[in-house]
Motif scaffolding. Sequence first.
Motif, short mmCIF file in Angstrom:
data_model
loop_
_atom_site.label_atom_id
_atom_site.label_comp_id
_atom_site.label_asym_id
_atom_site.label_seq_id
_atom_site.Cartn_x
_atom_site.Cartn_y
_atom_site.Cartn_z
N ILE A 154 1.81 -8.10 -7.57
CA ILE A 154 3.13 -8.00 -6.90
C ILE A 154 3.67 -6.58 -7.02
CG2 ILE A 154 5.52 -8.81 -6.99
CD1 ILE A 154 4.36 -11.56 -7.82
N SER A 155 3.46 -5.95 -8.16
CA SER A 155 3.88 -4.56 -8.32
C SER A 155 3.14 -3.65 -7.34
CB SER A 155 3.62 -4.11 -9.75
OG SER A 155 3.89 -2.75 -9.91
N THR A 156 1.85 -3.91 -7.16
CA THR A 156 1.06 -3.14 -6.20
C THR A 156 1.57 -3.36 -4.78
OG1 THR A 156 -0.86 -3.32 -7.65
CG2 THR A 156 -1.29 -2.72 -5.36
N ALA A 157 1.91 -4.60 -4.45
CA ALA A 157 2.45 -4.90 -3.12
C ALA A 157 3.78 -4.19 -2.90
CB ALA A 157 2.61 -6.41 -2.95
N SER A 158 4.61 -4.13 -3.93
CA SER A 158 5.89 -3.42 -3.80
C SER A 158 5.65 -1.94 -3.55
CB SER A 158 6.72 -3.60 -5.07
OG SER A 158 7.06 -4.94 -5.24
N TYR A 159 4.65 -1.38 -4.23
CA TYR A 159 4.29 0.02 -3.99
C TYR A 159 3.86 0.21 -2.54
CZ TYR A 159 1.40 4.08 -3.40
OH TYR A 159 0.85 5.22 -2.88
N ILE A 160 3.03 -0.70 -2.04
CA ILE A 160 2.52 -0.59 -0.67
C ILE A 160 3.68 -0.51 0.32
CG2 ILE A 160 1.25 -1.80 1.16
CD1 ILE A 160 -0.53 -2.96 -1.16
N CYS A 161 4.62 -1.42 0.19
CA CYS A 161 5.77 -1.45 1.10
C CYS A 161 6.62 -0.19 0.97
CB CYS A 161 6.62 -2.69 0.82
SG CYS A 161 5.75 -4.23 1.10
N SER A 162 6.87 0.22 -0.25
CA SER A 162 7.68 1.42 -0.48
C SER A 162 7.00 2.67 0.06
CB SER A 162 7.93 1.58 -1.98
OG SER A 162 8.61 2.77 -2.26
N ALA A 163 5.71 2.80 -0.19
CA ALA A 163 4.97 3.98 0.28
C ALA A 163 4.92 4.03 1.80
CB ALA A 163 3.56 3.98 -0.32
N GLN A 164 4.71 2.87 2.42
CA GLN A 164 4.66 2.85 3.89
C GLN A 164 6.03 3.20 4.48
OE1 GLN A 164 3.04 -1.04 4.83
NE2 GLN A 164 0.94 -0.29 4.69
N SER A 165 7.10 2.73 3.87
CA SER A 165 8.43 3.05 4.40
C SER A 165 8.78 4.52 4.22
CB SER A 165 9.50 2.17 3.75
OG SER A 165 9.67 2.53 2.39
N GLN A 166 8.14 5.18 3.25
CA GLN A 166 8.38 6.60 3.02
C GLN A 166 7.42 7.50 3.78
OE1 GLN A 166 8.41 7.30 -1.21
NE2 GLN A 166 10.03 5.80 -1.56
N GLY A 167 6.51 6.90 4.54
CA GLY A 167 5.59 7.68 5.36
C GLY A 167 4.40 8.25 4.62
N VAL A 168 4.02 7.65 3.50
CA VAL A 168 2.84 8.12 2.77
C VAL A 168 1.61 7.81 3.62
CG1 VAL A 168 1.48 7.82 0.66
CG2 VAL A 168 3.98 7.76 0.55
N ALA A 169 0.67 8.72 3.62
CA ALA A 169 -0.55 8.57 4.42
C ALA A 169 -1.31 7.31 3.99
CB ALA A 169 -1.44 9.79 4.25
N PRO A 170 -1.86 6.56 4.96
CA PRO A 170 -2.59 5.33 4.65
C PRO A 170 -3.75 5.52 3.68
CG PRO A 170 -2.14 5.44 7.00
CD PRO A 170 -1.72 6.75 6.41
N ASP A 171 -4.46 6.64 3.77
CA ASP A 171 -5.57 6.85 2.84
C ASP A 171 -5.10 7.06 1.40
OD1 ASP A 171 -4.57 9.35 3.69
OD2 ASP A 171 -6.43 10.37 3.16
N GLU A 172 -3.92 7.67 1.24
CA GLU A 172 -3.35 7.83 -0.10
C GLU A 172 -2.94 6.47 -0.67
OE1 GLU A 172 -0.35 10.86 -0.66
OE2 GLU A 172 -1.26 12.06 0.93
N ILE A 173 -2.34 5.64 0.17
CA ILE A 173 -1.95 4.30 -0.26
C ILE A 173 -3.19 3.52 -0.66
CG2 ILE A 173 -0.95 2.11 0.50
CD1 ILE A 173 0.94 3.75 2.32
N ALA A 174 -4.24 3.59 0.15
CA ALA A 174 -5.47 2.85 -0.13
C ALA A 174 -6.09 3.32 -1.45
CB ALA A 174 -6.47 3.03 1.01
N THR A 175 -6.04 4.62 -1.72
CA THR A 175 -6.60 5.14 -2.97
C THR A 175 -5.84 4.59 -4.17
OG1 THR A 175 -7.30 7.17 -1.88
CG2 THR A 175 -7.08 7.25 -4.28
N PHE A 176 -4.52 4.60 -4.08
CA PHE A 176 -3.70 4.09 -5.18
C PHE A 176 -3.92 2.59 -5.38
CE2 PHE A 176 0.19 2.44 -7.10
CZ PHE A 176 0.35 3.30 -8.16
N VAL A 177 -3.95 1.85 -4.28
CA VAL A 177 -4.14 0.40 -4.37
C VAL A 177 -5.52 0.08 -4.91
CG1 VAL A 177 -4.22 -1.75 -3.04
CG2 VAL A 177 -2.43 -0.07 -2.57
N THR A 178 -6.53 0.83 -4.52
CA THR A 178 -7.88 0.63 -5.05
C THR A 178 -7.89 0.81 -6.56
OG1 THR A 178 -8.86 1.39 -2.97
CG2 THR A 178 -10.29 1.41 -4.91
N ALA A 179 -7.19 1.81 -7.04
CA ALA A 179 -7.10 2.04 -8.49
C ALA A 179 -6.40 0.87 -9.17
CB ALA A 179 -6.37 3.34 -8.78
#
Length: 180
Positions: free
Chosen positions: A119-144
């Motif tokens: 759930i914490s990871t999902a919250s990060y995903i939503c927050s990062a997408q709303s802030q315009g973080v690049a999809p590959d950066e989000i994927a790297t963080f989520v993979t970790a």
Amino acid sequence: MRTSLARTLSMGVLAVAAGGMLVACGSDDSTATGVPTTTATTTAESSTTSATTSASESTTSAAVTSPGEAATAPPEQPQPVPEDFPGATQAPVDDRGQAFLEELKKSGVTPAGNGEIAISTASYICSAQSQGVAPDEIATFVTANVGVEASASGTQITAEQAGETAQLYITAAQNTICKA
């Protein structure tokens, strides 16, 4: 010119006086540790010394005080630990979090524990997408984070498996938590 010289001399005298006062203060030790003793070497010094000693003794005895209540109080007894200590160890999962976890389970992903990391990871995903973080950066963080969660559950996964699971997390988060 004369006024300037007078000001300069006045400031110099004030600086010397202030410095003298600071030097006279001595150290910042404010406790009396004993009665000072002096040794007289001549009779002229002896009469001066005894007058100084008696003045010092009266000053010292006035400075010595009895210990306060805190110094004489009995030691504090430790309180027993409450039965419900340390309280709730897991945060309750809200409806959106539950929907996210259900979608992960439908995709074949079993989150560790009660799903807090997921759930914490999902919250990060939503927050990062709303802030315009690049999809590959989000994927790297989520993979970790997927790797951390697998490790927390005692499972070993490859980097490829972590990347695939990260995409499932991103999709599930977009479909549940990010929509609210």
